[in-house]
Design a protein around this motif. Sequence first.
Motif, mmCIF file in Angstrom:
data_model
loop_
_atom_site.group_PDB
_atom_site.id
_atom_site.type_symbol
_atom_site.label_atom_id
_atom_site.label_comp_id
_atom_site.label_asym_id
_atom_site.label_seq_id
_atom_site.Cartn_x
_atom_site.Cartn_y
_atom_site.Cartn_z
ATOM 1 N N ASN A 154 0.822 -1.218 0.000
ATOM 2 C CA ASN A 154 0.000 0.000 0.000
ATOM 3 C C ASN A 154 0.859 1.272 0.000
ATOM 4 O O ASN A 154 0.363 2.364 0.233
ATOM 5 N N LEU A 155 2.173 1.107 -0.279
ATOM 6 C CA LEU A 155 3.067 2.250 -0.325
ATOM 7 C C LEU A 155 3.382 2.651 -1.757
ATOM 8 O O LEU A 155 3.656 1.799 -2.600
ATOM 9 N N THR A 167 7.203 9.041 0.394
ATOM 10 C CA THR A 167 6.390 7.835 0.499
ATOM 11 C C THR A 167 4.939 8.208 0.788
ATOM 12 O O THR A 167 4.652 8.920 1.757
ATOM 13 N N HIS A 169 0.822 6.697 1.109
ATOM 14 C CA HIS A 169 0.050 5.490 1.423
ATOM 15 C C HIS A 169 -1.237 5.521 0.617
ATOM 16 O O HIS A 169 -1.936 6.537 0.612
ATOM 17 N N SER A 171 -5.062 3.978 -0.030
ATOM 18 C CA SER A 171 -6.112 3.282 0.715
ATOM 19 C C SER A 171 -6.418 1.936 0.080
ATOM 20 O O SER A 171 -6.116 1.690 -1.086
ATOM 21 N N ILE A 177 -5.083 8.750 -1.447
ATOM 22 C CA ILE A 177 -3.655 8.617 -1.173
ATOM 23 C C ILE A 177 -3.349 9.574 -0.025
ATOM 24 O O ILE A 177 -3.809 10.709 -0.009
ATOM 25 N N TYR A 178 -2.604 9.073 0.956
ATOM 26 C CA TYR A 178 -2.269 9.877 2.127
ATOM 27 C C TYR A 178 -0.778 10.184 2.145
ATOM 28 O O TYR A 178 0.038 9.335 1.810
#
Length: 200
Positions: A154-155, A167, A169, A171, A177-178
């Motif tokens: 999930n990266l 980098t 993250h 979902s 995308i976080y």
Amino acid sequence: MRKDRIWILAVVMTLCGTLSSNAQTNLTGRVYSNANIMAGVMRDIDKELADVKTKAVAKAEKEKGRKLTANELKDVDKIVKDGETKLKAIKDGMKIGITVEFKSPTDVVYKSKTSISDAALKAAGVPWLKRKAMKAAMAIAPESEKSKYQVKGNLVIMGDAKEGYDTLHISADGKQIYGVFERDKKEKKKPIKFTLTRTK
């Protein structure tokens, strides 16, 4: 016959796993965007402001070893209101928009649009000369940059060893995308967390 069924089931599961993996990692054609990542940051600060006065009063009373007088409470109110006024100026005058476009399985285009008003910079305590320098730098900064990326689970890892890595993250459903912008650790400033939502 039973062995054949088990073998077929194993093949199907392997294929499903491969398809699932590909669905996760192939981001080609996807676009994630947020018109103003600072909006979420300011919401968090607004929540924190709700108990600023309570904490300020508690701290002052602890230092003095007694309850504050009416005049002292007015002074605390003034400090809190001044802080809220500055925060509002920063909130209204600062916008950072981010868009990430995945052009291929390895290439990504990062776009950013930053605007900061003079009032916001003044409220943040930035001196006149530094304000001018910041505005000049923003005027010539590229709004679009190409980079490489790779996906690991999930990266989403963008950049390279020379330029540095970012980098993100993604979902589980692939809709968001976080990311995090690290800030000056010496000044003990919290990192800015942001969310980009899939638009394509």
